[in-house]
Design a protein around this motif. Structure first.
Motif, short mmCIF file in Angstrom:
data_model
loop_
_atom_site.label_atom_id
_atom_site.label_comp_id
_atom_site.label_asym_id
_atom_site.label_seq_id
_atom_site.Cartn_x
_atom_site.Cartn_y
_atom_site.Cartn_z
N MET A 198 0.84 -1.19 0.00
CA MET A 198 0.00 0.00 0.00
C MET A 198 0.87 1.24 0.00
SD MET A 198 -2.84 -1.30 2.67
CE MET A 198 -1.58 -2.31 3.46
N GLY A 199 0.44 2.22 -0.80
CA GLY A 199 1.27 3.36 -1.03
C GLY A 199 2.22 3.04 -2.17
N VAL A 200 1.68 2.87 -3.40
CA VAL A 200 2.47 2.37 -4.53
C VAL A 200 3.46 3.42 -5.03
CG1 VAL A 200 2.33 1.41 -6.85
CG2 VAL A 200 0.55 0.87 -5.19
N ASN A 201 3.08 4.68 -4.96
CA ASN A 201 3.90 5.80 -5.43
C ASN A 201 4.29 5.62 -6.90
OD1 ASN A 201 5.08 8.36 -4.89
ND2 ASN A 201 7.08 7.41 -4.67
N ASP A 202 5.58 5.48 -7.22
CA ASP A 202 5.98 5.38 -8.63
C ASP A 202 5.99 3.95 -9.15
OD1 ASP A 202 8.20 4.32 -7.38
OD2 ASP A 202 9.64 5.75 -8.22
N GLY A 203 5.70 2.99 -8.28
CA GLY A 203 5.62 1.60 -8.72
C GLY A 203 6.92 0.83 -8.67
N ALA A 204 7.98 1.40 -8.06
CA ALA A 204 9.28 0.71 -8.04
C ALA A 204 9.18 -0.62 -7.31
CB ALA A 204 10.32 1.60 -7.37
N ASP A 205 8.48 -0.65 -6.18
CA ASP A 205 8.35 -1.91 -5.44
C ASP A 205 7.47 -2.90 -6.19
OD1 ASP A 205 9.96 -1.18 -3.21
OD2 ASP A 205 8.33 0.05 -2.47
N SER A 206 6.38 -2.40 -6.77
CA SER A 206 5.50 -3.29 -7.54
C SER A 206 6.26 -3.97 -8.66
CB SER A 206 4.33 -2.49 -8.12
OG SER A 206 3.46 -2.04 -7.12
N ALA A 207 7.11 -3.21 -9.35
CA ALA A 207 7.88 -3.78 -10.46
C ALA A 207 8.78 -4.90 -9.97
CB ALA A 207 8.70 -2.69 -11.14
N TYR A 208 9.37 -4.73 -8.80
CA TYR A 208 10.25 -5.77 -8.25
C TYR A 208 9.45 -7.02 -7.92
CZ TYR A 208 13.23 -8.22 -4.90
OH TYR A 208 13.95 -9.17 -4.23
N TYR A 209 8.32 -6.86 -7.25
CA TYR A 209 7.51 -8.04 -6.89
C TYR A 209 7.03 -8.77 -8.15
CZ TYR A 209 7.23 -5.19 -2.61
OH TYR A 209 7.52 -4.40 -1.54
N LEU A 210 6.65 -8.01 -9.17
CA LEU A 210 6.21 -8.63 -10.41
C LEU A 210 7.35 -9.39 -11.08
CD1 LEU A 210 4.04 -5.68 -11.76
CD2 LEU A 210 3.18 -7.97 -11.20
N LEU A 223 -1.07 9.68 -9.63
CA LEU A 223 -0.12 8.58 -9.62
C LEU A 223 -0.77 7.30 -10.13
CD1 LEU A 223 1.88 9.01 -6.28
CD2 LEU A 223 2.62 9.54 -8.60
N ALA A 224 -2.04 7.08 -9.77
CA ALA A 224 -2.74 5.88 -10.22
C ALA A 224 -2.83 5.85 -11.75
CB ALA A 224 -4.14 5.82 -9.60
N ASP A 225 -3.05 7.01 -12.36
CA ASP A 225 -3.11 7.06 -13.83
C ASP A 225 -1.76 6.69 -14.45
OD1 ASP A 225 -5.77 7.76 -13.84
OD2 ASP A 225 -5.41 9.91 -14.05
N ARG A 226 -0.67 7.17 -13.84
CA ARG A 226 0.66 6.83 -14.36
C ARG A 226 0.94 5.34 -14.19
NH1 ARG A 226 3.87 11.62 -11.22
NH2 ARG A 226 2.51 13.34 -11.89
N LEU A 227 0.50 4.79 -13.08
CA LEU A 227 0.71 3.36 -12.83
C LEU A 227 -0.06 2.50 -13.83
CD1 LEU A 227 0.46 3.48 -8.94
CD2 LEU A 227 2.52 2.92 -10.24
N LYS A 228 -1.24 2.96 -14.22
CA LYS A 228 -2.02 2.23 -15.23
C LYS A 228 -1.26 2.16 -16.54
CE LYS A 228 -6.48 3.43 -13.18
NZ LYS A 228 -7.70 4.29 -13.31
N ASP A 229 -0.57 3.25 -16.88
CA ASP A 229 0.24 3.23 -18.11
C ASP A 229 1.47 2.34 -17.94
OD1 ASP A 229 -1.48 4.98 -19.41
OD2 ASP A 229 -0.36 6.77 -18.80
N ARG A 230 2.14 2.46 -16.81
CA ARG A 230 3.38 1.70 -16.60
C ARG A 230 3.11 0.21 -16.58
NH1 ARG A 230 8.00 2.25 -11.78
NH2 ARG A 230 9.25 0.49 -12.55
N PHE A 231 2.02 -0.21 -15.97
CA PHE A 231 1.74 -1.64 -15.82
C PHE A 231 0.55 -2.09 -16.66
CE2 PHE A 231 3.68 -0.37 -11.67
CZ PHE A 231 4.84 -1.13 -11.77
N ALA A 232 0.38 -1.46 -17.81
CA ALA A 232 -0.76 -1.79 -18.67
C ALA A 232 -0.79 -3.27 -19.04
CB ALA A 232 -0.72 -0.93 -19.94
N ARG A 233 0.36 -3.84 -19.39
CA ARG A 233 0.41 -5.26 -19.78
C ARG A 233 0.06 -6.16 -18.61
NH1 ARG A 233 6.10 -7.61 -21.65
NH2 ARG A 233 6.45 -7.23 -19.42
N GLU A 234 0.62 -5.86 -17.44
CA GLU A 234 0.36 -6.69 -16.26
C GLU A 234 -1.09 -6.56 -15.79
OE1 GLU A 234 4.72 -5.83 -16.46
OE2 GLU A 234 2.87 -4.65 -16.64
N LEU A 235 -1.65 -5.36 -15.93
CA LEU A 235 -3.07 -5.17 -15.59
C LEU A 235 -3.96 -5.96 -16.53
CD1 LEU A 235 -2.97 -1.33 -14.87
CD2 LEU A 235 -3.63 -3.08 -13.21
N LEU A 236 -3.62 -5.94 -17.82
CA LEU A 236 -4.40 -6.68 -18.81
C LEU A 236 -4.35 -8.17 -18.53
CD1 LEU A 236 -6.10 -6.48 -21.40
CD2 LEU A 236 -3.98 -6.71 -22.70
N GLY A 237 -3.17 -8.66 -18.13
CA GLY A 237 -3.02 -10.08 -17.84
C GLY A 237 -3.43 -10.46 -16.44
#
Length: 254
Positions: A1-13, A28-42
């Motif tokens: 919780m508290g994703v911010n720029d997604g650095a931790d999410s990218a590591y876990y993924l 920030l949520a909008d930026r994260l949707k762009d950064r992780f578009a493929r992972e969100l789709l899958g």
């Protein structure tokens, strides 16, 4: 919780985990949707644009120009005179998130002010195997006691800057140096340890680093980690503005 720029999410993924991120800041949520578009789709990644609060509904959330300080608490968002502005966002109780998505292997809590609400919404039946929470300098004893009541028996305090377990005696000795040398020591520590690697992954300054059994150093019992926190708290009390210039996470394991 508290994703911010997604650095931790990218590591876990990158480790192959399915990840649930909770980010209150709509921009920030909008930026994260762009950064992780493929992972969100899958459906390997799920992103909730909501804030964890004591009630479900909507509340004003203070978006700070220092994104890490955005908070429901205006004092946190505006520290050091930082510009900030309110946005109304949906809120969730953490218990309802766990009920919807299940108990995670690991839960990272760093949400600037409402962190403890996550622990108070957990039960013995819904505790993750591993959890980390940003250490409150003045009253982390409350969080440690909650963790103990939830059945956690192994603990570490890990610096968010060096990603090492602190040695309070050495830290205290450092603060006795003249101001110039003390600042130089802290700066060189950041330069030396602020970016690390593990299994080829490069951790940028500001990311949380490894979790669970991959966290640095040995696990300790409750009494040991409480004494460590007390020593860190006392550094802040004794040295004031020259006190702790870094933040720490409390990691706990069942």
């Amino acid at each position: 919780m508290g994703v911010n720029d997604g650095a931790d999410s990218a590591y876990y993924l990158s480790l192959g985990y399915r990840v649930l991120g909770i980010e209150a800041n709509p921009a920030l949520a909008d930026r994260l949707k762009d950064r992780f578009a493929r992972e969100l789709l899958g459906q390997q990644y799920i992103l909730l644009n909501a804030g964890i609060a004591a009630t479900e509904g909507q509340l004003d959330f203070w978006v700070s120009d220092v994104s890490e300080w955005s908070s429901f608490n205006r004092e946190i968002a505006s520290r050091n005179g930082t510009p900030h502005r309110p946005v109304t966002i949906p809120t969730r109780r953490f218990a309802s998130v766990v009920a919807e998505f299940g108990v995670p292997l690991y839960c990272k809590i760093d949400i600037e002010g409402n962190d403890r609400l996550c622990l108070t919404d957990l039960t013995l039946e819904t505790t993750p195997s591993y959890v980390s929470i940003e250490m409150s300098h003045p009253d982390a004893d409350d969080d440690l006691e909650l963790l103990r009541k939830l059945g956690y028996t192994r603990y570490k305090i890990v610096s968010q800057v060096t990603r090492a377990q602190p040695i309070p005696l050495l830290m205290t000795m450092g603060y006795r140096l003249p101001t110039f040398f003390n600042r130089a020591l802290r700066y060189s520590t950041r330069k030396a340890f602020g970016v690390g690697t593990k299994d080829g992954w490069r951790f940028q300054l500001g990311s949380s680093g490894p979790f669970g059994e991959d966290t640095p150093g040995s696990w300790h019992p409750y009494d040991h980690v409480r004494r460590t926190w007390e020593a860190l708290r006392d550094i802040d009390a004794r040295f004031g503005t020259r006190g702790l210039a870094e933040w720490f996470d409390i990691h706990a394991a069942r």
